[in-house]
Design an enzyme around this catalytic site. Structure first.
Site, short mmCIF file in Angstrom:
data_model
loop_
_atom_site.label_atom_id
_atom_site.label_comp_id
_atom_site.label_asym_id
_atom_site.label_seq_id
_atom_site.Cartn_x
_atom_site.Cartn_y
_atom_site.Cartn_z
N HIS A 101 68.37 23.72 26.39
CA HIS A 101 66.94 23.87 26.14
C HIS A 101 66.35 24.75 27.24
CE1 HIS A 101 63.41 22.58 23.75
NE2 HIS A 101 62.74 22.89 24.85
N VAL A 102 65.79 25.88 26.82
CA VAL A 102 65.20 26.83 27.76
C VAL A 102 64.16 26.14 28.63
CG1 VAL A 102 63.55 28.74 27.84
CG2 VAL A 102 65.64 28.98 26.53
N HIS A 103 64.20 26.40 29.95
CA HIS A 103 63.21 25.81 30.84
C HIS A 103 62.94 26.75 32.01
CE1 HIS A 103 67.22 24.35 31.94
NE2 HIS A 103 66.83 24.32 33.20
N LEU A 104 61.67 26.83 32.38
CA LEU A 104 61.22 27.65 33.50
C LEU A 104 61.13 26.79 34.75
CD1 LEU A 104 59.84 30.23 34.72
CD2 LEU A 104 57.66 29.27 33.91
#
Length: 347
Positions: free
Chosen positions: A263-266
């Site tokens: 899951h993409v996360h910044l």
């Protein structure tokens, strides 16, 4: 007992069981139905760790094996986690892994698989019938590394994405998806993103900005995601600004080229790197080399190219010598590095 299965996304053959801690070699042959001569009969070596929820992949063949479009490299090893795609050779023949509760006999195993398939069908139906409106959540004031959101409202857009993720929250590599729904972890959320405290912070201040939309990794991002990643950046900047003062180290916003969690996360992380959770060279280099893609640079990449380009062999950066990110002096080990950092950011 948890069992690991290798599943062909093309559906050309049945799933292949990967026994815990046992070496399995696959490639061209009847088991995979791959006839491509560019694929070696012994293309990849797989070893499942059912306790930790990943498969160690080693490329044996000459032609490239890749995970999410990033080449592994001959004789190199990379961890394959649920939600990521393994291409056996030349970006062809895609596979994923699944961890399921083991059954006592083959008939029961087939029933398990049928139940899983039925469950996925029901969840897809639920997703299609879910609305897309959502109320904006007000950010809780006084965000700090140990603070948490005191409110948790239900809204249809959030529920839609929640339903899509239910089936994958059981494995550690999918842990972000569970943390997204945990009110004690949330510090802010709106109709597009949620901000949570990093469970294992690598600095005094370390948050993650995650979209509600299910996006597995940076390779999936396209031009249509530009507005979303810009919003993620703006939210990250706002949180960082609230903790920026003369005594605090500056913040950096960015993404890991190959994240360990699905899951993409910044990452919004202070540059003091003062944390007991920062333990090894891999941790350090993941934030202080080009393995860490700065948020604004990634936004420009999407604007220009319509996608994110992850360089081949980027994982090798995790093995580079320890070097202070401020003065660039090389350090012998982590204890020495941590002591050195105190010169730049006194406690």
């Amino acid at each position: 007992m948890i069992e690991c299965w290798l599943v062909s996304k093309d559906g050309k053959h049945g799933r292949i069981r990967l026994p815990h801690a046992e070496t399995v070699v696959i490639g061209r042959g009847p088991e995979t139905q791959i006839t491509d001569k560019k694929c070696s009969r012994h293309q990849v070596q797989l070893m499942a760790d059912c306790n930790k929820g990943y498969v160690k992949v080693k490329q044996l063949g000459t032609n490239p094996t890749s995970i999410d479009g990033v080449d592994i490299g001959k004789e190199q090893k990379v961890d394959l986690k649920p939600g990521h795609t393994l291409h056996i050779v030349n970006n062809l023949y895609p596979y994923v892994i699944e961890f399921l509760e083991g059954a006592t006999n083959p008939h029961a195993k087939r029933e398990n698989e049928n139940r899983s398939s039925s469950k996925r069908t029901q969840e897809n139906s639920l997703n299609e019938g879910t609305g897309t409106s959502m109320k904006l959540m007000k950010k809780e004031s006084n965000i700090s590394p140990s603070s948490s959101s005191g409110k948790n409202s239900s809204c249809s857009t959030e529920e839609k994405y929640n339903a899509q993720e239910v089936k994958s929250q059981g494995h550690w590599s999918q842990g972000l998806k569970a943390s997204m729904q945990d009110p004690t972890m949330q510090v802010f959320k709106d109709d597009k993103v949620v901000v949570i405290k990093d469970k294992y912070p690598k600095a005094r201040y370390h948050w993650l900005v995650l979209p509600w939309q299910s996006i597995a990794n940076l390779k999936v991002l396209r031009a249509e995601h530009l507005e979303l990643v810009q919003h993620m950046h703006a939210v990250g900047q706002k949180i960082a600004k609230e903790h920026s003062d003369s005594k605090c180290a500056p913040f950096q916003l960015g993404y890991h080229a190959i994240p360990s969690m699905s899951h993409v996360h910044l990452h919004v992380i202070s540059q003091d790197f003062d944390s007991p959770c920062l333990k090894n060279k891999k941790h350090w280099n993941s934030f202080t080399t080009d393995y860490f893609l700065e948020s604004q640079a990634m936004i420009e990449m999407i604007k220009t190219h319509g996608k994110v380009n992850v360089k081949d062999g980027v994982s090798e950066l995790l093995k580079t010598p320890l070097m202070c990110h401020i003065c660039r002096k090389e350090q012998a080990n982590m204890p020495q590095l941590k002591e050195h950092l105190k010169k730049h950011w006194p406690t």
